[in-house]
Enzyme design. Sequence first.
Site, PDB file in Angstrom:
ATOM      1  N   HIS A   2       1.023  -1.091   0.058  1.00 27.84           N
ATOM      2  CA  HIS A   2       0.120  -0.181  -0.040  1.00 27.84           C
ATOM      3  C   HIS A   2       0.802   1.127   0.073  1.00 27.84           C
ATOM      4  CE1 HIS A   2      -2.874   3.047   1.849  1.00 27.84           C
ATOM      5  NE2 HIS A   2      -3.842   2.219   1.456  1.00 27.84           N
ATOM      6  N   ASP A  32       3.109  -4.573   8.237  1.00 27.54           N
ATOM      7  CA  ASP A  32       1.890  -3.625   8.013  1.00 27.54           C
ATOM      8  C   ASP A  32       0.644  -4.487   7.941  1.00 27.54           C
ATOM      9  OD1 ASP A  32      -0.329  -2.304   7.057  1.00 27.54           O
ATOM     10  OD2 ASP A  32       0.732  -1.629   5.147  1.00 27.54           O
ATOM     11  N   GLN A  42      -4.545  -4.914   6.785  1.00 24.00           N
ATOM     12  CA  GLN A  42      -5.514  -5.800   6.351  1.00 24.00           C
ATOM     13  C   GLN A  42      -5.535  -6.916   7.064  1.00 24.00           C
ATOM     14  OE1 GLN A  42      -7.850  -5.386   4.152  1.00 24.00           O
ATOM     15  NE2 GLN A  42      -6.959  -3.242   3.575  1.00 24.00           N
ATOM     16  N   LYS A  87     -10.656  -0.489  10.180  1.00 21.70           N
ATOM     17  CA  LYS A  87     -10.803  -1.735   9.418  1.00 21.70           C
ATOM     18  C   LYS A  87     -11.278  -3.028  10.221  1.00 21.70           C
ATOM     19  CE  LYS A  87      -7.287  -0.225   6.048  1.00 21.70           C
ATOM     20  NZ  LYS A  87      -7.912   0.333   4.830  1.00 21.70           N
ATOM     21  N   CYS A 123      -4.771   2.443  -3.710  1.00 21.04           N
ATOM     22  CA  CYS A 123      -3.525   3.074  -2.996  1.00 21.04           C
ATOM     23  C   CYS A 123      -2.389   1.839  -3.030  1.00 21.04           C
ATOM     24  CB  CYS A 123      -3.709   3.333  -1.596  1.00 21.04           C
ATOM     25  SG  CYS A 123      -4.987   4.586  -1.265  1.00 21.04           S
TER      26      CYS A 123
HETATM   27  C1  LIG Z   1      -2.360  -2.981   3.658  1.00 20.00           C
HETATM   28  C2  LIG Z   1      -2.590  -1.412   4.066  1.00 20.00           C
HETATM   29  N1  LIG Z   1      -1.732  -0.644   4.942  1.00 20.00           N
HETATM   30  C3  LIG Z   1      -1.843   0.526   5.116  1.00 20.00           C
HETATM   31  C4  LIG Z   1      -3.099   1.104   4.921  1.00 20.00           C
HETATM   32  C5  LIG Z   1      -3.493   2.394   5.473  1.00 20.00           C
HETATM   33  O1  LIG Z   1      -4.385   2.333   6.310  1.00 20.00           O
HETATM   34  P1  LIG Z   1      -4.955   3.953   7.058  1.00 20.00           P
HETATM   35  O2  LIG Z   1      -5.523   4.683   5.966  1.00 20.00           O
HETATM   36  O3  LIG Z   1      -6.049   3.395   7.899  1.00 20.00           O
HETATM   37  O4  LIG Z   1      -3.740   4.453   7.757  1.00 20.00           O
HETATM   38  C6  LIG Z   1      -4.122   0.381   4.287  1.00 20.00           C
HETATM   39  C7  LIG Z   1      -5.513   0.890   4.104  1.00 20.00           C
HETATM   40  O5  LIG Z   1      -6.207   0.743   3.128  1.00 20.00           O
HETATM   41  C8  LIG Z   1      -3.819  -0.933   3.948  1.00 20.00           C
HETATM   42  O6  LIG Z   1      -4.858  -1.690   3.264  1.00 20.00           O
END
Ligand SMILES: Cc1ncc(COP(=O)(O)O)c(C=O)c1O
Length: 405
Positions: A122, A199, A202, A225, A363
Amino acid sequence: MFDVEKIRQDFPILEQQIRGKPLVYLDNAASSQKPNAVIDAICNNYRNDYANIHRGVHTLSERSTADYEGARTKVKDFLNAASTKEIIFVRGATEAINLVASSYGRTNIKAGDEILITAMEHHSNIVPWQILCEQTGATLKVVPINQQGEMIYARFEQMLNSKTRLVAVAHMSNALGSINPVKDIIDAAHALNIPVLLDGAQAAPHMAVDVQALDCDFYVLSGHKLYGPSGIGVLYGKQALLEAMPPYQGGGDMIRKVTFDSSEYNVLPYKFEAGTPSIADTIGLGAALDYVSAIGMDTIAAYENELLTYVTEQAHQINGLRIIGEAENKGAILSFVLENVHPHDIGTMLDTVGIAIRAGHHCAMPVMDFYGVPATARASFALYNTREEIDVLMEAIDELIKVFG
Ligand SMILES: Cc1ncc(COP(=O)(O)O)c(C=O)c1O
C-alpha cells in the site's frame, strides 16, 4: 457455532436498503462497519464519562483514563504483546509507519543503507520510506511479485544483504488479498540482525496475530478496518527498540519535565503519544477487540475463508472476468477486471442494485502497473457477509456483462 445472521443483527447499518435493494456491503478492505458494542462504547464515553485523560484529579477524568488505558491492555492481549509499554496509540496504520520511518528511520538509517519492501505494498508502506530515503540517502529496494500476486521469496532472500537496515512488508495485501510468509521473512531477516515491520492493516481484522510468536519488531494496524472507529490505530514495537527511539512529535503528555533549556521525555508508551488523543475512539477500539475476540479470530478466519473459496469458484465461471491476485495463501478479497467495462463503471453500476464495492488503484499503483490495468474492482469480505450476498454480486456482474458486453 458461527451464526452469521445473529452477527448481522449486531451491525445496524446493514439493515438498510440502498436504491430499493438490501445493502450488500463489500468494501471492508477500505473500512468495515461497526457493531452496536462499538457504537455504544463511544456514546457511553461521551454521554457519561468523557473528560481529558491522565492528569485529571476528578472522577470523569479518572473514568476516561481507566477506559483509555483499559483499551491499551485489550490491544496488548489481542496482539499478545509482552507489555502495554509496547502499544502506542496513533491515528492509523499510516501514522504508525510514518512514526517508525521518522523516529527509528532517521536515527538508524543512513546513506548507503537499504530498506526492503515488496511490490504489493500500500502507498502507506512505500511513501514514508521514500521520504526517509530522500532525507538520508538510503535506497528503497522492492522484492518483485509473480503473476499470482505472491512475493517471490527466493528474490527476497537474494535481496537481503549486509546493507539492509529494515524490512517492511504487508502481512496481507489490500489490492490482491495475498498473505505474505511473514514468519519466514522475519526469521530470514533476523538471521542478519535486520528488524522487520509488518503492515497489519488488512491482516489484523481477519486472522489471529501473535507478535511474540511472529517475533516481528513492529506491527501496525488501523481501528477502522477492525470494526472499530476511524482515527485510531496502533503501533506495536518491541520495548527495547521503542526505548531507544526518539519521540516522533513533541507536546503535552509525552514529557516528564520541560524547561526552556531542555525537556525530559515521558516513559513508554506516552513518549510517543503527544497531545490529547482520540479518547472515545480508543475506547471504541477496545470494544471492537472485545467483540471479535468473543467470536474468536480463528473462527472468523475460517468463515471468511469459506466465503473466499465460494466467491472464487463463482468468479471463475464468469466469462470475461479476470481475477487480479490468486495467491495460494489469500484473505477474503476478490480484485477483478471485466473485459469492456471500466472498474469505475462496475462500481457505479453495482451501487444501483445496493452493492458497495471499491473501484480504483486501492492506493497500490505499482500493483496496477504490474498487471497492466488502470484500476480493479474489489469486493472485500468481512465476518458479516454471506454466501447469498455473493450470489447477488455474481448475478449483478452477469447482468452488467450482458448490458456492456
Ligand atoms: C495494507 C494497508 N496498509 C496501510 C493502509 C493504511 O491504513 P490507514 O489509511 O487506516 O492509515 C491500508 C489502508 O487501506 C492498507 O490496506
